[in-house]
Design an enzyme around this catalytic site. Structure first.
Site, mmCIF file in Angstrom:
data_model
loop_
_atom_site.group_PDB
_atom_site.id
_atom_site.type_symbol
_atom_site.label_atom_id
_atom_site.label_comp_id
_atom_site.label_asym_id
_atom_site.label_seq_id
_atom_site.Cartn_x
_atom_site.Cartn_y
_atom_site.Cartn_z
ATOM 1 N N SER A 102 0.810 -1.245 -0.034
ATOM 2 C CA SER A 102 0.172 -0.009 -0.084
ATOM 3 C C SER A 102 0.877 1.353 -0.099
ATOM 4 O O SER A 102 0.499 2.114 -0.792
ATOM 5 C CB SER A 102 -1.066 0.013 1.220
ATOM 6 O OG SER A 102 -1.759 -1.020 1.153
ATOM 7 N N GLY A 125 -5.556 -4.662 -8.555
ATOM 8 C CA GLY A 125 -6.875 -3.426 -8.392
ATOM 9 C C GLY A 125 -6.179 -2.094 -7.964
ATOM 10 O O GLY A 125 -6.580 -1.062 -8.456
ATOM 11 N N SER A 139 -11.385 2.593 -0.243
ATOM 12 C CA SER A 139 -10.519 3.885 0.126
ATOM 13 C C SER A 139 -9.405 4.014 -1.175
ATOM 14 O O SER A 139 -9.068 5.186 -1.400
ATOM 15 C CB SER A 139 -9.836 3.485 1.321
ATOM 16 O OG SER A 139 -8.848 2.723 1.288
ATOM 17 N N GLN A 140 -9.393 3.061 -1.982
ATOM 18 C CA GLN A 140 -8.400 3.257 -3.363
ATOM 19 C C GLN A 140 -8.960 4.126 -4.159
ATOM 20 O O GLN A 140 -8.121 4.870 -4.671
ATOM 21 C CB GLN A 140 -8.013 1.650 -3.816
ATOM 22 C CG GLN A 140 -7.424 0.732 -3.046
ATOM 23 C CD GLN A 140 -7.274 -0.485 -3.575
ATOM 24 O OE1 GLN A 140 -7.772 -0.772 -4.617
ATOM 25 N NE2 GLN A 140 -6.665 -1.187 -3.005
ATOM 26 N N ASP A 147 -8.623 -6.150 4.680
ATOM 27 C CA ASP A 147 -7.714 -6.973 4.381
ATOM 28 C C ASP A 147 -7.400 -8.333 5.364
ATOM 29 O O ASP A 147 -6.919 -9.261 4.802
ATOM 30 C CB ASP A 147 -6.662 -6.587 3.808
ATOM 31 C CG ASP A 147 -6.684 -5.648 2.477
ATOM 32 O OD1 ASP A 147 -7.739 -6.347 1.648
ATOM 33 O OD2 ASP A 147 -6.105 -4.886 1.914
ATOM 34 N N LYS A 156 -12.992 -7.624 -4.185
ATOM 35 C CA LYS A 156 -11.593 -7.772 -4.249
ATOM 36 C C LYS A 156 -10.948 -8.994 -5.499
ATOM 37 O O LYS A 156 -11.711 -9.075 -6.417
ATOM 38 C CB LYS A 156 -10.985 -8.513 -3.022
ATOM 39 C CG LYS A 156 -11.465 -7.352 -1.925
ATOM 40 C CD LYS A 156 -10.190 -6.192 -1.893
ATOM 41 C CE LYS A 156 -10.341 -5.140 -0.713
ATOM 42 N NZ LYS A 156 -9.117 -4.125 -0.602
ATOM 43 N N ARG A 195 -14.355 -12.527 -1.752
ATOM 44 C CA ARG A 195 -13.519 -12.918 -0.609
ATOM 45 C C ARG A 195 -14.618 -13.750 0.447
ATOM 46 O O ARG A 195 -14.253 -14.792 1.050
ATOM 47 C CB ARG A 195 -12.702 -12.166 -0.044
ATOM 48 C CG ARG A 195 -11.419 -11.851 -0.693
ATOM 49 C CD ARG A 195 -10.421 -10.780 -0.207
ATOM 50 N NE ARG A 195 -9.105 -10.376 -0.913
ATOM 51 C CZ ARG A 195 -8.346 -9.697 -0.853
ATOM 52 N NH1 ARG A 195 -8.525 -8.775 0.223
ATOM 53 N NH2 ARG A 195 -7.153 -9.819 -1.419
ATOM 54 N N ARG A 222 -4.215 -13.626 -0.970
ATOM 55 C CA ARG A 222 -4.764 -13.631 0.522
ATOM 56 C C ARG A 222 -5.342 -14.867 0.945
ATOM 57 O O ARG A 222 -5.029 -15.379 2.100
ATOM 58 C CB ARG A 222 -5.656 -12.245 0.926
ATOM 59 C CG ARG A 222 -4.725 -10.935 0.907
ATOM 60 C CD ARG A 222 -5.257 -9.963 1.892
ATOM 61 N NE ARG A 222 -4.571 -8.721 1.358
ATOM 62 C CZ ARG A 222 -3.458 -8.251 1.520
ATOM 63 N NH1 ARG A 222 -2.487 -9.138 2.169
ATOM 64 N NH2 ARG A 222 -2.872 -6.975 1.084
#
Length: 409
Positions: free
Chosen positions: A24, A70, A146-147, A292, A319, A323, A366
């Site tokens: 990040s 992403g 938030s991205q 995450d 994601k 997930r 993940r």
């Protein structure tokens, strides 16, 4: 690559692990470096995502393929939209063409960007013709990833009039927004975050500065899980970390006390110790600010035979995979009693723990890493294990340092 993973012969674990820089922080720093060439970066992530970001930023015209990344899709959308003279088609994997970008594209179009969809409206691939963006006010829903928000904020100082961004509704993933603003402050960009309004001032040039990327707390989560599932007295030292972190996933320090794991900072390292068995049989966490780590926590609870109720997970649907559904499917294979909605997960106590289950990873790094600690409780297979390279290429090698036995099959 399919791996068979089994426990160390001694589950009283002791070792030191060096973890690469935060994905990040790395991607944010790389975008700022592209805007201001006199920024240098140390401890950059060696992940696929950071590599894709670096390559993408160097392209002037043509196709930019970001594969499964992403973060790169969102960050590069704003970057190329604001770069006059650059013209690219931004695309990625099949899964990436199913992940929405409409809310970000519409915000950029309000600022004056020229972006069109190549296939399905609202989804990549997108064609971007870079130009000067003279508008400076825009709004976004506050509960989105938030991205999208960070994408606009990172590009904001390069805009002629900066940016005033209004977030409409209840804000989620606040730590990631604050990480972005803290990095802007580090390079001398004035900004403010009051109520639901974020302001970023324009800045044509910045002073020479070296950004040191902290190691990745998301990657650290798998070691928290390993320590939680190991014997009392186990101790793993991770580096390099800061006690005052910008990363939202550093909340692990507090959450994992519920599983008997103590965190201590020693210099630039963090020491994880299993000090006791969990006192409670159920945990409830709101992970709105750290979604995450939901997979890691759910697997930890299953391995310890604990119940959990995890909320604030609405962003997990879009994601690398869905997930929540992936967790439901894979934990059920192992014998879990689990239910999910579009924003939460409930795990009930189950006395079943199936052996040699093959965990599907869904092109999601993940999934592979979150399930790996369960090898302390039961041998398992991990399908497409190489997917970890997206964020942590050395993961399987580092597990071997702890004594885990992994064999390609």
């Amino acid at each position: 690559m399919k791996l068979h993973l089994s426990a160390p012969s001694n589950t009283l674990l002791q070792n030191n692990i060096q973890i690469t820089g935060s994905k990040s922080e790395s991607n944010r720093s790389l975008l700022l470096q592209a805007l201001y060439s006199n920024i240098s970066i140390e401890n950059l992530s060696n992940s696929d995502d950071a590599e894709v970001m670096q390559k993408g930023l160097k392209i002037e015209n043509g196709v930019v393929d970001i594969h499964h990344a992403g973060t790169a899709m969102r960050f590069l959308t704003s970057y190329f939209a604001s770069q006059e003279g650059k013209e690219v088609t931004l695309t990625g994997s099949q899964r990436m063409t199913e992940r929405p970008v409409k809310v970000l594209v519409e915000a950029l179009q309000e600022l004056g960007a020229e972006i069109t969809y190549e296939k399905n409206e609202g989804y990549p691939p997108i064609r971007i013709k870079g130009k000067k963006l003279n508008e400076s006010k825009v709004s976004l829903p506050a509960n989105i990833s938030s991205q999208y928000i960070s994408s606009l904020l990172l590009t904001a100082p390069s805009l002629k009039n900066g940016l005033e961004l209004e977030l409409v509704g209840k804000i989620t993933s606040v730590p990631y927004i604050k990480m972005t603003l803290a990095l802007l402050s580090q390079i001398g960009v004035e900004n403010s975050f009051e109520g639901n309004t974020i302001k970023v001032s324009p800045k044509a040039n910045v002073a020479n500065i070296n950004l040191v990327v902290e190691s990745d707390w998301s990657s650290a989560s798998y070691y928290y899980s390993i320590v939680a599932l190991s014997d009392v007295g186990s101790e793993i030292t991770l580096s390099a970390y800061k006690s005052s972190s910008l990363q939202g996933d550093s909340v692990l320090q507090e959450l994992y006390t519920e599983f008997g794991v103590e965190t201590q900072f020693v210099g630039n390292t963090v020491v994880l110790r299993k000090v006791e068995m969990p006192k409670e049989q159920k945990v409830e966490f709101d992970l709105s600010n750290a979604p995450d780590i939901a997979q890691t926590i759910a697997v930890t609870c299953f391995g310890l035979g604990m119940e959990c109720h995890l909320t604030g997970l609405h962003t997990l649907k879009i994601k690398e995979t869905d997930r929540l559904e992936a967790l439901h499917t894979e934990l059920s294979k192992l014998g879990a009693s689990i239910s999910v909605t579009d924003k939460d997960l409930t795990l009930n106590v189950s006395n079943t723990l199936n052996v040699d289950v093959a965990i599907d990873t869904y092109n999601d790094h993940r999934m592979a890493m979150a399930f790996a600690p369960l090898a302390l409780k039961t041998p398992l297979f991990v399908n497409d294990a190489e997917v970890v390279s997206k964020s942590y290429p050395d993961f399987w090698r580092d597990l071997e340092k702890l004594g885990f036995i992994s064999k390609s099959v």
